[in-house]
Design an enzyme around this catalytic site. Structure first.
Site, PDB file in Angstrom:
ATOM      1  CG  HIS A 123      21.143   0.843  88.849  1.00  0.00           C
ATOM      2  ND1 HIS A 123      20.527  -0.098  88.056  1.00  0.00           N
ATOM      3  CD2 HIS A 123      20.953   2.030  88.227  1.00  0.00           C
ATOM      4  CE1 HIS A 123      19.976   0.506  87.000  1.00  0.00           C
ATOM      5  NE2 HIS A 123      20.231   1.799  87.085  1.00  0.00           N
ATOM      6  CB  SER A 141      22.490  -2.628  87.342  1.00  0.00           C
ATOM      7  OG  SER A 141      21.708  -2.670  88.502  1.00  0.00           O
ATOM      8  CG  ASP A 176      18.501   2.714  83.995  1.00  0.00           C
ATOM      9  OD1 ASP A 176      18.089   3.466  83.089  1.00  0.00           O
ATOM     10  OD2 ASP A 176      19.181   3.105  84.956  1.00  0.00           O
TER      11      ASP A 176
END
Lengths: 279, 190
Positions: free
Chosen positions: B41, B14, B134
């Protein structure tokens, strides 16, 4: 470690049996859905509905018809937005609409309409382009709840800024706020938008052609099917489209892997808008 | 796991992903034998530039996934913006528009859990820099299926939350620098 592998295999058997039960008892056929997503959703359903296993869920589903809509809710839920991928709707407006104008009457099919976001987007676009009055829209889905909510045309107000921005970026010629009124944290879309819409229960997997269309828009529905179901649905689209009719798919969907690829040509490649080849 | 067992690599990243992936992906040699499937992401309403960017930097083919695309060896696959990416049992790549998980679509957990399901112990999962949690659940699923878990060292990461959460969920994960991760991948698929 062996234990874990064994447990997962049982789970796969259970899922297959559950889908078989759903088909035998209620004639909803999810047996050839893309399994990775189905599994994820069913796990969610199992856990949230409080069942210890898929087998327990299956028993309840077989004996209690009230369970059906709840399971279908998990199996068919998808999250969309109005004018999702504004460039797609811009391409419809600028490149497809000029062709559609040449027809005295039009039929448009939003296949797998879910909560209606794509449907309302197209109806608004057609109204802006002066085509709404000569168009009959079919909005179909297998999920009755989804159809009801599409027919109601009510959306949470916190989604509206995104819808509005998308609409503007799609080349919208009016203000989205012209089409809804807001109350109690929701917006309700104008019922005149539904004047020319037929909402209907229809399965891309088990049902047949029902009209001849000039445009079919089916975005991010086929991703839930495995290849065999995708081919079935694409064959249905092929047979439903008039000569030179248009098919719009989701941004990351492709005809490349389908046996029906030859029946279509790229119309706007980057937007996944295809045109039926003349027979 | 020895090198013969690995069949695929999944990577989640991310905040700070670009720099971290720029160490790992361009180091994959021509003829690298494993598919590398990556979730980063990215914002939902923009085209992602990751694919073009890494096509220019990498020695192996780089693609943005289309639905039901077969997984080919030695190729880097990026999840497209605003879709979850899953691995099907027949080892094809499937997309979904299901709701975001931990506010993310694509979600690293969704990719890792489905990949663990399909590849079992023949999978390498890597968590890199990121500012949310995540991937922790997904990496745990990989470990439980007998796969190999690798995590970028939080100390060297642009954002340490994601690698820290992954390590907390998977105490057996091997923690290493980006250079060591690149070297490790070469060992498995070079």
């Amino acid at each position: 470690m062996k234990e874990t592998v064994a447990i997962e295999k049982i789970e796969d058997i259970e899922i297959r049996l559950l889908l078989e039960a759903l088909y035998s008892r209620y004639h909803y056929d999810f047996r050839n859905y893309a399994m990775a997503s189905i599994k994820r959703r069913l796990k969610q359903g199992r856990d949230q509905l409080g069942f210890a296993s898929f087998s327990a869920l299956q028993e309840s589903l077989l004996h209690d018809a009230a369970m059906l809509p709840r399971i279908l809710g998990y199996l068919t839920v998808q999250v969309s937005e109005m004018f999702r991928d504004p460039t797609y709707f811009r391409a419809i407006r600028e490149k497809v609409v000029p062709h559609l104008r040449t027809y005295p009457s039009l039929k448009v099919w939003v296949a797998g309409c879910s909560g209606g976001e794509e449907l309302y987007s197209l109806v608004i676009l057609f109204r802006e382009e002066g085509l709404e009055e000569r168009t009959l829209f079919y909005a179909t889905d297998i999920n009755q709840d989804a159809l009801r909510s599409a027919e109601a045309g009510v959306f949470a107000i916190d989604r509206v800024p995104l819808f509005t921005e998308n609409h503007r970026n799609s080349g919208g010629k009016s203000s989205l706020s012209d089409y809804y009124h807001a109350a109690y944290g929701k917006v309700s879309f104008d019922k005149t938008l539904r004047r020319n819409v037929v909402f209907s229960d229809h399965s891309l997997v088990t049902d047949a052609v029902f009209a001849e269309m000039q445009l079919i828009s089916c975005r991010n529905v086929l991703i839930y099917f495995d290849r065999s179901f995708q081919d079935r649905a694409l064959g249905l689209f092929k047979d439903s489209l008039s000569r030179s009719g248009f098919l719009g798919l989701g941004a990351k969907e492709s005809l490349r892997f389908s046996q029906h690829a030859g029946a279509f040509k790229d119309f706007i490649r980057e937007e996944k808008i295809y045109q039926r080849r003349g027979a | 796991m020895n090198s013969r067992q690995a069949e695929a690599v999944v990577i989640g990243a991310s905040a700070g992903a670009l720099e971290a992936l720029s160490v790992i992906l361009p180091a994959l040699p021509v003829g690298f034998s494993l598919p590398v499937i990556v979730v980063v992401h990215v914002p939902p309403n923009k085209r992602s530039m990751l694919t073009e960017l890494f096509q220019a930097k990498c020695q192996v083919p780089v693609r943005e996934v289309e639905d039901k695309e077969p997984i080919s060896a030695g190729t880097v696959f990026f999840a497209p913006p605003d879709y979850h990416l899953l691995i099907e049992v027949d080892k094809s790549l499937a997309l979904s528009s299901d709701e975001a998980v931990l506010f993310s679509r694509p979600s690293i957990d969704v990719l890792f859990e489905s990949a663990a399901d399909t590849y079992g112990s023949a999978l390498i999962g890597i968590i890199l820099t990121g500012a949310n949690q995540d991937g922790a659940r997904g990496l745990k699923a990989i470990v439980e299926a007998g796969g190999l878990a690798l995590v970028q060292s939080p100390a060297g990461a642009f954002a340490s939350t994601m690698p820290e959460a992954a390590i907390a969920a998977c105490p057996s994960a091997q923690v290493m620098s980006l250079d060591a991760l690149a070297a490790c991948l070469k060992k498995f698929g070079g």
